[in-house]
Design an enzyme around this catalytic site. Structure first.
Site, PDB file in Angstrom:
ATOM      1  N   LYS A 119       9.169  -9.395  -6.125  1.00 21.37           N
ATOM      2  CA  LYS A 119      10.517  -9.772  -6.586  1.00 21.37           C
ATOM      3  C   LYS A 119      10.516 -11.190  -7.150  1.00 21.37           C
ATOM      4  CE  LYS A 119      14.845 -11.593  -5.478  1.00 21.37           C
ATOM      5  NZ  LYS A 119      15.343 -12.742  -4.698  1.00 21.37           N
TER       6      LYS A 119
ATOM      7  N   ASP B  26      17.065  -7.305  -5.705  1.00 22.13           N
ATOM      8  CA  ASP B  26      17.423  -8.015  -4.484  1.00 22.13           C
ATOM      9  C   ASP B  26      18.369  -7.140  -3.673  1.00 22.13           C
ATOM     10  OD1 ASP B  26      19.872  -8.175  -5.772  1.00 22.13           O
ATOM     11  OD2 ASP B  26      20.097 -10.335  -5.503  1.00 22.13           O
TER      12      ASP B  26
END
Length: 208
Positions: free
Chosen positions: A121, A139
């Site tokens: 991420k 997220d």
């Protein structure tokens, strides 16, 4: 609505709501963005933005940061949480950038993910926001909304990312992931919406 119709509606509505997508984390270059994203793990962007000025005043390049004592880094970033782990990662990745990448943040997923404290991420955010490479960082907001909007039943971020990439044009990914985050924070938070009440949640539940 069918999935394609939901995706098209969401893309159009988010573009209306958020035609501009400023990067939430304050930074000056790819390195300071990388550090800010690392600090944002289990911490709000707003809090990160209150901490990074002092950190970057102390050291704002890998060359400078590698020479800063880990305890000094830890003391500054303490409000962000997980400070022992994050401070060690910041110190170690700075040394690696200097020793292996000429002091530059690599424009490569594999090289980024090989850095201490940098997962997929974080690497995706840096690639998208620093270098403009198409990516779809997932997220907690995006994971939650993808499920609420019936865009993905993925149990983890890898599955959700794969599903979202299939449904939206690649040239939209970098902007869209920020638009979804902005919408989640403003209208469809974990407690502020039950998956039925906000505008998009209500609309995507309507039958054809």
């Amino acid at each position: 609505m069918k999935k394609k119709e939901r995706a098209d509606f969401i893309l159009h509505r988010l573009e209306e709501l958020y035609p501009e997508t400023p990067i939430p984390l304050d930074h000056q270059d790819p390195y300071t963005l990388l550090i800010a994203v690392l600090l944002s793990a289990q911490c709000t962007d707003a809090r990160v933005n209150t901490v990074t000025p002092a950190l970057f005043q102390l050291a704002s390049t890998p060359e400078e940061m590698q020479n800063v004592d880990v305890e000094a880094i830890k003391e500054i970033i303490r409000p962000c949480g997980l400070s022992p782990r994050k401070s060690k990662a910041i110190s170690e990745l700075s040394k690696i950038l200097v020793e292996q990448h000429g002091g530059q943040v690599p424009q490569d997923f594999a090289a980024l993910e090989a850095l201490p404290g940098v997962g997929h991420k974080t690497a995706s955010v840096v690639m998208a926001q620093a270098f403009g490479v198409p990516a779809f960082p997932v997220d907690t907001h995006i994971h939650r909304l993808a499920k609420r909007w019936k865009l993905s039943e993925g149990k983890n971020v890898v599955q959700v990312e794969r599903d979202l990439k299939r449904q939206f044009p690649e040239e939209k990914w970098n902007k869209l992931h920020l638009q979804i985050i902005f919408y989640g924070r403003e209208f469809c938070s974990a407690r502020g919406c039950d998956g039925k009440t906000c505008e998009i949640c209500a609309r995507v539940r309507l039958p054809l």
